[in-house]
Design a protein around this motif. Structure first.
Motif, PDB file in Angstrom:
ATOM      1  N   LYS A 522       0.808  -1.220   0.000  1.00 27.10           N
ATOM      2  CA  LYS A 522       0.000   0.000   0.000  1.00 27.10           C
ATOM      3  C   LYS A 522       0.843   1.272   0.000  1.00 27.10           C
ATOM      4  O   LYS A 522       0.342   2.366  -0.277  1.00 27.10           O
ATOM      5  CB  LYS A 522      -0.921   0.008   1.225  1.00 27.10           C
ATOM      6  CG  LYS A 522      -2.011  -1.049   1.192  1.00 27.10           C
ATOM      7  CD  LYS A 522      -2.871  -0.986   2.451  1.00 27.10           C
ATOM      8  CE  LYS A 522      -3.971  -2.025   2.432  1.00 27.10           C
ATOM      9  NZ  LYS A 522      -4.795  -1.989   3.678  1.00 27.10           N
ATOM     10  N   GLY A 523       2.115   1.127   0.317  1.00 32.20           N
ATOM     11  CA  GLY A 523       2.992   2.296   0.339  1.00 32.20           C
ATOM     12  C   GLY A 523       3.216   2.833   1.731  1.00 32.20           C
ATOM     13  O   GLY A 523       4.130   3.644   1.957  1.00 32.20           O
ATOM     14  N   VAL A 524       2.411   2.417   2.672  1.00 33.54           N
ATOM     15  CA  VAL A 524       2.559   2.821   4.074  1.00 33.54           C
ATOM     16  C   VAL A 524       2.315   1.605   4.957  1.00 33.54           C
ATOM     17  O   VAL A 524       1.650   0.649   4.557  1.00 33.54           O
ATOM     18  CB  VAL A 524       1.555   3.938   4.467  1.00 33.54           C
ATOM     19  CG1 VAL A 524       1.861   5.230   3.724  1.00 33.54           C
ATOM     20  CG2 VAL A 524       0.130   3.503   4.183  1.00 33.54           C
ATOM     21  N   GLY A 525       2.857   1.666   6.168  1.00 36.16           N
ATOM     22  CA  GLY A 525       2.638   0.575   7.108  1.00 36.16           C
ATOM     23  C   GLY A 525       3.774  -0.425   7.114  1.00 36.16           C
ATOM     24  O   GLY A 525       4.608  -0.478   6.206  1.00 36.16           O
ATOM     25  N   ASP A 526       3.821  -1.216   8.150  1.00 32.28           N
ATOM     26  CA  ASP A 526       4.844  -2.245   8.319  1.00 32.28           C
ATOM     27  C   ASP A 526       4.652  -3.335   7.278  1.00 32.28           C
ATOM     28  O   ASP A 526       3.632  -4.034   7.280  1.00 32.28           O
ATOM     29  CB  ASP A 526       4.731  -2.831   9.729  1.00 32.28           C
ATOM     30  CG  ASP A 526       5.827  -3.844  10.043  1.00 32.28           C
ATOM     31  OD1 ASP A 526       6.565  -4.242   9.113  1.00 32.28           O
ATOM     32  OD2 ASP A 526       5.935  -4.256  11.219  1.00 32.28           O
ATOM     33  N   ASN A 528       5.728  -6.185   7.145  1.00 32.49           N
ATOM     34  CA  ASN A 528       5.621  -7.510   7.740  1.00 32.49           C
ATOM     35  C   ASN A 528       4.198  -7.839   8.180  1.00 32.49           C
ATOM     36  O   ASN A 528       3.927  -8.969   8.597  1.00 32.49           O
ATOM     37  CB  ASN A 528       6.553  -7.630   8.949  1.00 32.49           C
ATOM     38  CG  ASN A 528       8.023  -7.649   8.551  1.00 32.49           C
ATOM     39  OD1 ASN A 528       8.396  -8.323   7.591  1.00 32.49           O
ATOM     40  ND2 ASN A 528       8.850  -6.915   9.272  1.00 32.49           N
ATOM     41  N   LEU A 529       3.302  -6.847   8.081  1.00 30.19           N
ATOM     42  CA  LEU A 529       1.907  -7.054   8.458  1.00 30.19           C
ATOM     43  C   LEU A 529       1.049  -7.252   7.216  1.00 30.19           C
ATOM     44  O   LEU A 529       1.190  -6.514   6.233  1.00 30.19           O
ATOM     45  CB  LEU A 529       1.385  -5.863   9.258  1.00 30.19           C
ATOM     46  CG  LEU A 529       2.108  -5.545  10.569  1.00 30.19           C
ATOM     47  CD1 LEU A 529       1.515  -4.295  11.207  1.00 30.19           C
ATOM     48  CD2 LEU A 529       2.037  -6.728  11.531  1.00 30.19           C
ATOM     49  N   ALA A 530       0.148  -8.191   7.283  1.00 32.49           N
ATOM     50  CA  ALA A 530      -0.731  -8.459   6.141  1.00 32.49           C
ATOM     51  C   ALA A 530      -1.578  -7.243   5.791  1.00 32.49           C
ATOM     52  O   ALA A 530      -1.925  -7.031   4.629  1.00 32.49           O
ATOM     53  CB  ALA A 530      -1.625  -9.660   6.442  1.00 32.49           C
ATOM     54  N   SER A 531      -1.894  -6.418   6.775  1.00 32.48           N
ATOM     55  CA  SER A 531      -2.751  -5.248   6.548  1.00 32.48           C
ATOM     56  C   SER A 531      -2.085  -4.183   5.692  1.00 32.48           C
ATOM     57  O   SER A 531      -2.753  -3.256   5.214  1.00 32.48           O
ATOM     58  CB  SER A 531      -3.163  -4.636   7.893  1.00 32.48           C
ATOM     59  OG  SER A 531      -2.018  -4.265   8.650  1.00 32.48           O
ATOM     60  N   SER A 532      -0.776  -4.310   5.469  1.00 33.39           N
ATOM     61  CA  SER A 532      -0.061  -3.319   4.656  1.00 33.39           C
ATOM     62  C   SER A 532      -0.063  -3.677   3.166  1.00 33.39           C
ATOM     63  O   SER A 532       0.545  -2.963   2.361  1.00 33.39           O
ATOM     64  CB  SER A 532       1.392  -3.193   5.146  1.00 33.39           C
ATOM     65  OG  SER A 532       1.440  -2.774   6.485  1.00 33.39           O
ATOM     66  N   TRP A 533      -0.749  -4.750   2.814  1.00 32.50           N
ATOM     67  CA  TRP A 533      -0.794  -5.215   1.435  1.00 32.50           C
ATOM     68  C   TRP A 533      -2.239  -5.335   0.971  1.00 32.50           C
ATOM     69  O   TRP A 533      -3.150  -5.490   1.779  1.00 32.50           O
ATOM     70  CB  TRP A 533      -0.102  -6.577   1.309  1.00 32.50           C
ATOM     71  CG  TRP A 533       1.344  -6.535   1.689  1.00 32.50           C
ATOM     72  CD1 TRP A 533       1.860  -6.557   2.956  1.00 32.50           C
ATOM     73  CD2 TRP A 533       2.464  -6.453   0.808  1.00 32.50           C
ATOM     74  NE1 TRP A 533       3.234  -6.498   2.927  1.00 32.50           N
ATOM     75  CE2 TRP A 533       3.634  -6.436   1.609  1.00 32.50           C
ATOM     76  CE3 TRP A 533       2.600  -6.404  -0.581  1.00 32.50           C
ATOM     77  CZ2 TRP A 533       4.909  -6.373   1.066  1.00 32.50           C
ATOM     78  CZ3 TRP A 533       3.875  -6.345  -1.122  1.00 32.50           C
ATOM     79  CH2 TRP A 533       5.010  -6.327  -0.305  1.00 32.50           C
ATOM     80  N   GLU A 534      -2.445  -5.234  -0.339  1.00 38.37           N
ATOM     81  CA  GLU A 534      -3.789  -5.359  -0.899  1.00 38.37           C
ATOM     82  C   GLU A 534      -3.713  -5.999  -2.279  1.00 38.37           C
ATOM     83  O   GLU A 534      -2.643  -6.091  -2.886  1.00 38.37           O
ATOM     84  CB  GLU A 534      -4.459  -3.983  -0.994  1.00 38.37           C
ATOM     85  CG  GLU A 534      -3.746  -3.000  -1.913  1.00 38.37           C
ATOM     86  CD  GLU A 534      -4.362  -1.615  -1.880  1.00 38.37           C
ATOM     87  OE1 GLU A 534      -5.414  -1.456  -1.240  1.00 38.37           O
ATOM     88  OE2 GLU A 534      -3.788  -0.695  -2.497  1.00 38.37           O
ATOM     89  N   CYS A 535      -4.857  -6.428  -2.781  1.00 42.75           N
ATOM     90  CA  CYS A 535      -4.936  -7.033  -4.114  1.00 42.75           C
ATOM     91  C   CYS A 535      -5.360  -5.966  -5.117  1.00 42.75           C
ATOM     92  O   CYS A 535      -6.377  -5.296  -4.920  1.00 42.75           O
ATOM     93  CB  CYS A 535      -5.939  -8.179  -4.123  1.00 42.75           C
ATOM     94  SG  CYS A 535      -5.513  -9.546  -3.015  1.00 42.75           S
ATOM     95  N   ARG A 536      -4.586  -5.823  -6.188  1.00 43.99           N
ATOM     96  CA  ARG A 536      -4.901  -4.862  -7.228  1.00 43.99           C
ATOM     97  C   ARG A 536      -4.909  -5.543  -8.587  1.00 43.99           C
ATOM     98  O   ARG A 536      -4.221  -6.552  -8.797  1.00 43.99           O
ATOM     99  CB  ARG A 536      -3.884  -3.704  -7.244  1.00 43.99           C
ATOM    100  CG  ARG A 536      -3.879  -2.850  -5.995  1.00 43.99           C
ATOM    101  CD  ARG A 536      -2.870  -1.736  -6.113  1.00 43.99           C
ATOM    102  NE  ARG A 536      -2.761  -0.949  -4.887  1.00 43.99           N
ATOM    103  CZ  ARG A 536      -1.860   0.012  -4.692  1.00 43.99           C
ATOM    104  NH1 ARG A 536      -0.975   0.304  -5.649  1.00 43.99           N
ATOM    105  NH2 ARG A 536      -1.826   0.669  -3.540  1.00 43.99           N
ATOM    106  N   THR A 537      -5.650  -4.969  -9.498  1.00 40.21           N
ATOM    107  CA  THR A 537      -5.638  -5.496 -10.858  1.00 40.21           C
ATOM    108  C   THR A 537      -4.302  -5.182 -11.502  1.00 40.21           C
ATOM    109  O   THR A 537      -3.672  -4.160 -11.199  1.00 40.21           O
ATOM    110  CB  THR A 537      -6.767  -4.872 -11.695  1.00 40.21           C
ATOM    111  OG1 THR A 537      -6.646  -3.446 -11.651  1.00 40.21           O
ATOM    112  CG2 THR A 537      -8.116  -5.280 -11.139  1.00 40.21           C
ATOM    113  N   ALA A 538      -3.879  -6.055 -12.381  1.00 40.40           N
ATOM    114  CA  ALA A 538      -2.567  -5.892 -13.020  1.00 40.40           C
ATOM    115  C   ALA A 538      -2.544  -4.640 -13.890  1.00 40.40           C
ATOM    116  O   ALA A 538      -3.547  -4.266 -14.489  1.00 40.40           O
ATOM    117  CB  ALA A 538      -2.262  -7.119 -13.857  1.00 40.40           C
TER     118      ALA A 538
END
Length: 538
Positions: A522-526, A528-538
């Motif tokens: 996401k560009g922010v956040g740790d 190492n935490l799952a909450s810092s990642w998201e699913c985006r279209t290619a």
């Protein structure tokens, strides 16, 4: 007072036993009687015994490259069978049936094999029983992770290609249905590498056997995988040859790839989320005039070319595409031992020597060429290629297929799985929105071959539960129970939870997105935490 004591004693002696104790006794009796009560065609019972949870079982005759023991993770009945598949072949089948099977959903679990296929995956079986599954494993028609039993025995090759899997599944189900008062409710499959190929073989040829199939790092396009193993040796060469790199030099290549590609996904963590975007430039390590590895930690022009060839697709006679490139960020020590160490892949050499040519003197070093590969493709022994892309039968039977592949796999390129998924999509005329109703693919960044890696590699998959700390991880979002939720509750997974295990501790988490969505920071956040990642279209 004596009569009172006598009365109390008699009361204790003749009171009914607690229900749990009675049930356990009956379970043990049913188990011991299996050697006489269970019958199946062409099947001999080798062992029927009750095993308590925590028991360490030493295997009396461990086969080459196979486990020598296992620890039971449940109170269970163990049944060992020998099933004759022809006049020259047989399959050894193990069936583990836990005491709590009925209360845990009446589920059946078939496990796959690895490599050349002669090892029973006891760790997968015991893990399955810890979740209440009746679990089955088999030796795929021969003892040991070796191709020697294939020599002049085509029926053993046939077992390896598909028949052992189907035979073990059928006799295993018959045993489970015989042993328990009620019948199997749902059937599942889990396997990695050769086991991943077996899972997709079942999906292609007999999907009615399973409600859910988990296929990891599948060796589909089998001839391509075998050819890649042979060609890598030809590219790298033996120690002492000008094209060869030693382990320290491959470590430097590994670091070079990290330096050039790690930041592509926005996080410096030694993990590449999308290896397709990574095009390593090994010329960065090229020695200048007068420089050497010892003096400057650099590579010769021939060694640089070796690296470039390893990280390039493989083409054969007449420019025919054979195999995708090796993943650009593999764990160097595993990669070195199996692919770069100056010895031909025992899997590739064994297959050509004993299955394809039946010639013990044949070697990759002296005899491998593109005609070898053409011979293998042309013969496709007993359909071992496992490249069928019409999964209509699986779709119609409502069989769910979950495929995942580590993006740092050092043995089978993850691009192989992308290739298979997209081929199924094209050949069935199904865009992802339709294909994903029964077949989903999850790329796992930072996962090496089946297990281990620098990323959130632990997804609760095949062969992963031998790792320290693995049994302490909540299984509810692991790949097996994720499949159960998809089959039994209709909850299709959009992500597959991964964790990095180091020294038995979870150090990071990430929810890996289903293809074609991209797991994106996401560009922010740790990170190492799952909450810092998201699913985006290619």
């Amino acid at each position: 007072m004596k009569p009172i004591v006598l009365l109390t004693t008699l009361t204790l002696l003749f009171s009914p036993l607690p229900a749990a104790a009675t049930g356990e006794t009956q379970f043990k009796k049913r188990c011991s009687k299996l050697s006489k009560s269970f019958h199946a065609a062409n099947t001999d019972i080798l062992l029927a015994e009750y095993i308590a949870r925590g028991t360490n079982i030493t295997l009396p005759e461990p086969a080459a490259r196979c486990p020598t023991s296992f620890i039971s993770l449940a109170d269970m009945c163990r049944l060992r069978l020998k099933v004759t598949t022809s006049s020259t072949s047989r399959v050894i089948v193990e069936v583990f049936m836990p005491t709590n099977w009925d209360s845990k959903g009446k589920r059946f679990l078939m496990t796959g094999n690895g490599g050349l296929g002669g090892c029973i995956q006891y760790n997968d079986m015991t893990y399955g029983t810890s979740l209440g599954f009746a679990a089955v494993g088999h030796d795929n028609g021969h003892a040991g992770d070796t191709a020697l039993p294939f020599l002049n025995r085509p029926e053993v090759v046939k077992d390896y290609a598909w028949r052992a899997l189907r035979t073990a599944g059928q006799v295993g189900k018959k045993a489970v249905n015989h042993f328990y008062p009620s019948s199997i409710k749902k059937s599942y499959y889990i396997g990695c590498s050769s086991g991943g190929r077996q899972g997709l073989k079942a999906a292609q040829e007999f999907p009615e056997e399973y409600d859910g199939i988990v296929s990891a790092a599948p060796a589909v396009y089998f001839q391509s995988v075998i050819a890649a193993g042979g060609q890598i040796f030809k590219i790298v060469g033996p120690p002492g040859s000008p094209t060869h790199l030693n382990q320290n030099q491959w470590n430097a290549v590994h670091q070079m790839v990290i330096d050039q590609c790690d930041g592509i996904d926005g996080v410096l963590d030694r993990v590449i989320e999308d290896p397709m975007k990574c095009q390593p430039r090994p010329e960065k390590l090229l020695c200048g005039p007068g420089q050497t590895w010892d003096s400057n930690q650099c590579l010769t022009a021939q060694q640089v070319l070796t690296v470039r060839k390893v990280y390039s697709p493989i083409y054969g006679n007449d420019g025919k595409f054979i195999s995708p490139r090796l993943n650009p960020l593999t764990k160097e020590f595993v990669g070195y031992l199996f692919m770069y160490g100056g010895v031909p892949s025992y899997i590739s050499e064994g297959w050509y020597k004993y299955a394809l040519y039946n010639n013990p003197t044949w070697t990759i070093a002296n005899d491998f060429n593109w005609n070898t590969v053409d011979d293998d493709f042309q013969q496709d022994l007993f359909g071992v290629g496992t490249d069928k892309t019409d999964l209509k039968a699986a779709k119609n039977k409502k069989t769910r297929i979950l495929m995942y592949h580590g993006l740092a796999d050092c043995l089978i390129s993850s691009e192989n799985s992308y290739r298979y998924y997209e081929s199924v999509s094209r050949d069935m005329g199904l865009p992802s929105s339709q294909l994903d109703k029964f077949f989903r693919f999850f790329p796992i960044a930072g996962l090496d071959h089946c297990t281990s890696g620098d990323g959130a590699w632990f997804v609760g998959g095949s062969v992963q539960y031998s790792t320290a700390g693995a049994l302490d991880v909540d299984p509810s979002d692991g790949v097996l129970m994720t499949m159960v939720k998809w089959v039994e509750q209709g909850i299709a997974p959009d992500t597959l939870m991964g964790r990095r295990l180091v020294g038995g501790n979870v150090t990071s988490e990430k929810a890996h997105c289903r293809h074609p969505l991209k797991t994106t920071y996401k560009g922010v956040g740790d990170p190492n935490l799952a909450s810092s990642w998201e699913c985006r279209t290619a």
